[in-house]
Write a protein that holds these residues in place. Structure first.
Motif, PDB file in Angstrom:
ATOM      1  N   ALA A   1      43.032  40.202  30.181  1.00 23.16           N
ATOM      2  CA  ALA A   1      43.558  38.830  30.410  1.00 23.16           C
ATOM      3  C   ALA A   1      42.796  38.402  31.741  1.00 23.16           C
ATOM      4  N   PHE A   2      42.526  39.281  32.694  1.00 24.11           N
ATOM      5  CA  PHE A   2      42.198  38.758  33.933  1.00 24.11           C
ATOM      6  C   PHE A   2      40.838  38.081  33.725  1.00 24.11           C
ATOM      7  N   ALA A   3      39.912  39.070  32.953  1.00 27.39           N
ATOM      8  CA  ALA A   3      38.562  38.709  32.645  1.00 27.39           C
ATOM      9  C   ALA A   3      38.361  37.411  32.057  1.00 27.39           C
ATOM     10  N   LEU A   4      39.366  37.157  30.829  1.00 24.65           N
ATOM     11  CA  LEU A   4      39.121  35.989  30.112  1.00 24.65           C
ATOM     12  C   LEU A   4      39.727  34.655  31.048  1.00 24.65           C
ATOM     13  N   ALA A   5      40.703  35.129  31.844  1.00 23.44           N
ATOM     14  CA  ALA A   5      41.305  33.969  32.717  1.00 23.44           C
ATOM     15  C   ALA A   5      39.937  33.425  34.084  1.00 23.44           C
ATOM     16  N   TYR A   6      39.297  34.570  34.259  1.00 20.40           N
ATOM     17  CA  TYR A   6      38.315  34.609  35.238  1.00 20.40           C
ATOM     18  C   TYR A   6      37.193  33.546  34.452  1.00 20.40           C
ATOM     19  N   VAL A   7      36.934  33.887  33.295  1.00 28.33           N
ATOM     20  CA  VAL A   7      35.689  33.276  32.719  1.00 28.33           C
ATOM     21  C   VAL A   7      36.148  31.895  32.610  1.00 28.33           C
ATOM     22  N   ALA A   8      37.353  31.710  32.072  1.00 35.65           N
ATOM     23  CA  ALA A   8      37.904  30.475  31.782  1.00 35.65           C
ATOM     24  C   ALA A   8      37.960  29.554  32.915  1.00 35.65           C
ATOM     25  N   LEU A   9      38.411  30.054  33.889  1.00 36.28           N
ATOM     26  CA  LEU A   9      38.551  29.106  35.209  1.00 36.28           C
ATOM     27  C   LEU A   9      37.013  28.758  35.684  1.00 36.28           C
ATOM     28  N   ASP A  10      36.049  29.693  35.292  1.00 35.69           N
ATOM     29  CA  ASP A  10      34.861  29.501  35.730  1.00 35.69           C
ATOM     30  C   ASP A  10      34.251  28.382  35.037  1.00 35.69           C
TER      31      ASP A  10
ATOM     32  N   GLN B   1      38.040  30.819  40.713  1.00 31.78           N
ATOM     33  CA  GLN B   1      37.875  32.124  39.876  1.00 31.78           C
ATOM     34  C   GLN B   1      37.725  33.215  41.125  1.00 31.78           C
ATOM     35  N   ALA B   2      37.023  32.741  42.228  1.00 27.07           N
ATOM     36  CA  ALA B   2      36.906  33.771  43.513  1.00 27.07           C
ATOM     37  C   ALA B   2      38.290  34.337  43.937  1.00 27.07           C
ATOM     38  N   ALA B   3      39.094  33.317  43.997  1.00 30.87           N
ATOM     39  CA  ALA B   3      40.354  33.606  44.573  1.00 30.87           C
ATOM     40  C   ALA B   3      41.266  34.456  43.552  1.00 30.87           C
ATOM     41  N   LEU B   4      40.947  34.251  42.337  1.00 29.91           N
ATOM     42  CA  LEU B   4      41.516  35.164  41.357  1.00 29.91           C
ATOM     43  C   LEU B   4      41.049  36.444  41.306  1.00 29.91           C
ATOM     44  N   ALA B   5      39.781  36.667  41.577  1.00 30.78           N
ATOM     45  CA  ALA B   5      39.390  38.075  41.761  1.00 30.78           C
ATOM     46  C   ALA B   5      39.894  38.699  42.855  1.00 30.78           C
ATOM     47  N   VAL B   6      39.782  37.963  44.194  1.00 34.09           N
ATOM     48  CA  VAL B   6      40.365  38.519  45.504  1.00 34.09           C
ATOM     49  C   VAL B   6      41.859  38.861  45.198  1.00 34.09           C
ATOM     50  N   ALA B   7      42.570  37.909  44.791  1.00 37.92           N
ATOM     51  CA  ALA B   7      43.900  38.035  44.572  1.00 37.92           C
ATOM     52  C   ALA B   7      44.417  39.145  43.877  1.00 37.92           C
TER      53      ALA B   7
END
Lengths: 217, 528
Positions: free
Chosen positions: B2-11, B30-36
């Motif tokens: 889900a995280f990967a999907l969200a990351y790509v979606a945000l990007d 998406q940087a914030a998503l990764a760090v968080a």
């Protein structure tokens, strides 16, 4: 020994009451008068003391809590000055420490309020009787002291040695007099002290506690 | 996953205004998503971050250049994100929880460092791979860094708050929910209107009016603190980006807008943190106030209980007197009855005394009941002269007996006052008795003066003064504390109780004294 003057107690039932609560004071007066007592009531210690010479024998019903000088202080003072007066303390709250202090200082008893009438009357009778006994003893002692005072110095020395348990022979030896003279002294001792048997001499000596400070000898 | 999907979606969603050829976008949440996610869940998300970064780069940007350049660059960026996430994770545990401004400062610093490092890593690798072509290295670095920074600063606080479910604790009073809903609508609408204004009435310079956009954000931050600010910042960004996409703007304005976004986000977050801290401090203060009040009430209750037991003991003692008299009279009556004809009159008189004493005992019990019943104040209009007379009545006998002059002085006052007459009389009697006790052992002339005055129309002052020896300094300090006493008997509750009664009336009780006299003063409002 003189016969103590056994006057009838009836006419002499003097009860003193020192109590600051007017109703309690009055109720004691009413009841004790019914019991043919002569009741003298006071509201505080000061007016009791200001009253002057006490009639004896007598009993004092004394409230512990009083305005001004309190009951315990008055009792301590009376124990010294009035050995024939019997004191009964009264208190509203039964305090063991207070009771002990009072009893040690020579109170006859310690009554808790509300007073139990039966107990009260009983204690008053007891106190009056005891006061009379004490007074008798005090008066008897007084008479004996006076008699002892009338002995010559030599007779007093002989009295002491006889009551120490010494034999006539030993006493004669100590004073360098003949045993016969000692016997004469002894006879006069019995005569002056108005006793029949030599054993009465011991009774007198111990009754008066003559060795205590203030004794005649 | 889900995280990967969200990351790509945000990007993909934020793939706006890319700067070719490396598609550096102005906002990288998406940087914030990764760090968080690393900050909240730890190392186990590191592979996912790596995978998502590479996937996102490949899918969204369709990179060009050497085959090894972009995957390596993206991987190194992912490593920086993971490192930053771990740093945030450690640091969050270390900092004080209630110092929100400090926490926010640390977070922003870390965001800056993370953005700088990630941008350096990416552009460094691409440069080493020779992918830059004619693009200046510094330009790429700058674009990337500010895009990441903006993404981190705007989104990280919200993600972290969501992660630690602080938002769930963001308490909204039920009655305030409708107000809140209206407020949100109003703010969103006003922000949108302002955006339109800023972007359409720009004339020569778009930024001339952009400061207007700060206003709704400031309102949100001040009213809802850090959670509100953390929510508002990304929403504002989205609004800005939307406006940016809708309205034609100058080609080099994105950078300036990035700076605007950044300063808006930072300002909003700091204001929010300050507002939250202030609210927290106020809550703590209110809590302590409530605790203190509770403790005072407990002390008051204890005082009352202690006083009640003291009153009970003294009543038991007082009741003994009439009971004792009754018992003794009754015995006397019995003996009188034995010889009725002779004692008829005396018997009648004595029985009368018995009933008098029983009435006296009854009065005592009634007084006692009155005392207990009046545990709560029962205010009633009371004449001041009556109040004072009732109090003086209690002590006049004792004064007469002990030869103490009892003076009463009255200055003009209102005639009545609203007090609990029973309790207030008790207070006055207590003060008078204290004065009487103080005069014990004092040589004549001894006096007590009770003075009533009205310092103003709304209050009454009653002073009780005596010419006793005064109160020792060491006693004086603790005078009003319960169980402080200089007397052999009594528990020392008198003054503490008196003060609590007077204060319950909304008044005050204090003492001042000189070497020649001691004075206790009561100040009471006429209408409590």
């Amino acid at each position: 020994m003189p016969e103590p003057s056994r006057r009838p107690i009836q006419g002499l039932r003097h009860v003193y009451v020192v109590e600051d609560d007017a109703a309690v004071r009055d109720s004691l007066v009413v009841l004790l008068r019914m019991r043919a007592c002569n009741v003298h009531a006071f509201a505080d210690a000061e007016s009791f003391l200001a009253n002057g010479t006490l009639v004896r024998p007598a009993c004092l019903l004394l409230d512990v809590k009083l305005p001004g000088m309190d009951g315990l202080a008055l009792q301590a003072k009376l124990a010294q000055e009035q050995p024939a007066l019997r004191v009964v303390m009264m208190t509203g709250h039964g305090d063991v420490g207070m009771a002990r202090t009072a009893l040690r200082a020579g109170a006859l008893d310690f009554l808790e309020k509300p007073l139990d009438d039966e107990e009260l009357l009983e204690v008053v009778e007891l106190a009056l009787a005891d006061s009379a006994t004490r007074l008798d003893k005090l008066r008897g002692d007084e008479a004996l002291r006076r008699s002892l005072g009338r002995l010559t110095p030599r007779e007093q020395e002989v009295f002491r040695r006889v009551t120490d348990g010494m034999h006539n022979r030993e006493i004669a030896q100590e004073f360098g007099i003949s045993p016969r003279t000692v016997e004469v002294h002894r006879a006069r001792l019995l005569d002056k002290l108005q006793v029949d048997r030599p054993s009465d001499l011991f009774r007198i000596r111990f009754a008066l506690d003559l060795d205590a400070p203030g004794g005649v000898m | 996953m889900a995280f990967a999907l969200a990351y790509v979606a945000l990007d993909w969603l934020t793939y706006l205004h890319p700067v070719r050829p490396f598609a550096a976008t102005p906002w990288n949440p998406q940087a914030a998503l990764a760090v968080a996610i690393v900050a909240l869940a730890g190392m186990r998300f590191a592979p996912a971050v790596l995978a998502a970064a590479v996937l996102g780069e490949w899918m969204v940007r369709a990179p060009s250049g050497l085959a090894w350049g972009w995957p390596l660059a993206t991987a190194s960026v992912a490593v920086v994100y993971v490192a930053a996430g771990l740093a945030v994770r450690r640091w969050r545990a270390a900092l004080a929880h209630d110092n929100l401004v400090q926490r926010l400062s640390w977070l922003l610093l870390l965001c800056a460092a993370c953005a700088a490092l990630a941008a350096s890593a990416y552009s460094g690798v691409r440069w080493a791979a020779g992918d830059l072509g004619d693009m200046p290295f510094a330009a790429l670095l700058g674009r990337l860094a500010i895009g990441d920074l903006l993404g981190l600063v705007v989104t990280m606080p919200l993600l972290l708050l969501l992660g630690e479910s602080s938002l769930a604790h963001w308490q909204v009073q039920p009655f305030a929910k409708r107000v809140l809903a209206r407020e949100i609508v109003l703010l969103v609408v006003s922000f949108a209107v302002l955006l339109v204004l800023v972007f359409t009435f720009h004339g020569f310079d778009t930024f001339r009016t952009s400061y207007l956009l700060f206003l709704p954000l400031v309102v949100v931050a001040m009213r809802h603190g850090l959670p509100g600010a953390a929510l508002a910042a990304p929403l504002a960004q989205i609004g800005l980006l939307a406006a940016f996409a809708l309205f034609p703007v100058h080609s080099d304005t994105p950078f300036e807008f990035q700076l605007l976004m950044l300063s808006m986000a930072v300002t909003t977050l700091y204001l929010g943190a300050l507002a939250s801290e202030r609210a927290g401090a106020m809550r703590a203060l209110a809590r302590r106030d409530a605790e203190i009040r509770e403790r005072q009430q407990a002390v008051g209750a204890a005082l009352r209980a202690a006083a009640a037991s003291e009153v009970a003991a003294s009543l038991a003692h007082e009741l003994n007197q009439p009971l004792s008299a009754i018992g003794t009279y009754a015995r006397a009556c019995r003996e009188m009855a034995a010889d009725l004809p002779k004692n008829r009159e005396a018997l009648g008189a004595t029985l009368e005394k018995v009933s008098r004493e029983s009435a006296r005992a009854g009065a005592m019990v009634r007084r006692m009941r009155e005392f207990f019943r009046s545990g709560a104040l029962r205010l009633a209009p009371t004449t001041i002269s009556g109040l004072v007379a009732a109090a003086l009545d209690h002590v006049s006998d004792r004064c007469a007996r002990e030869g103490i002059e009892l003076r009463r002085r009255s200055l003009p006052t209102p005639a009545t006052i609203s007090v609990d007459p029973v309790q207030m009389t008790a207070v006055l009697v207590n003060l008078l008795n204290n004065a009487l006790d103080a005069l014990r052992g004092v040589p004549p002339v001894r006096w007590i003066e009770l003075c009533v005055s009205a310092p103003d129309l709304a209050s009454i002052r009653i002073d009780v003064e005596d010419n006793g020896p005064g109160i020792a300094v060491e006693v004086r300090e603790r005078l009003f504390e319960p169980f402080a006493t200089s007397k052999a008997e009594g528990m020392g509750l008198g003054l503490a109780m008196s003060r609590s009664i007077v204060e319950a009336h909304g008044g005050s009780l204090w003492m001042d004294g000189s070497s020649r006299s001691t004075r206790f003063s009561i100040l009471l409002p006429v209408h409590a």
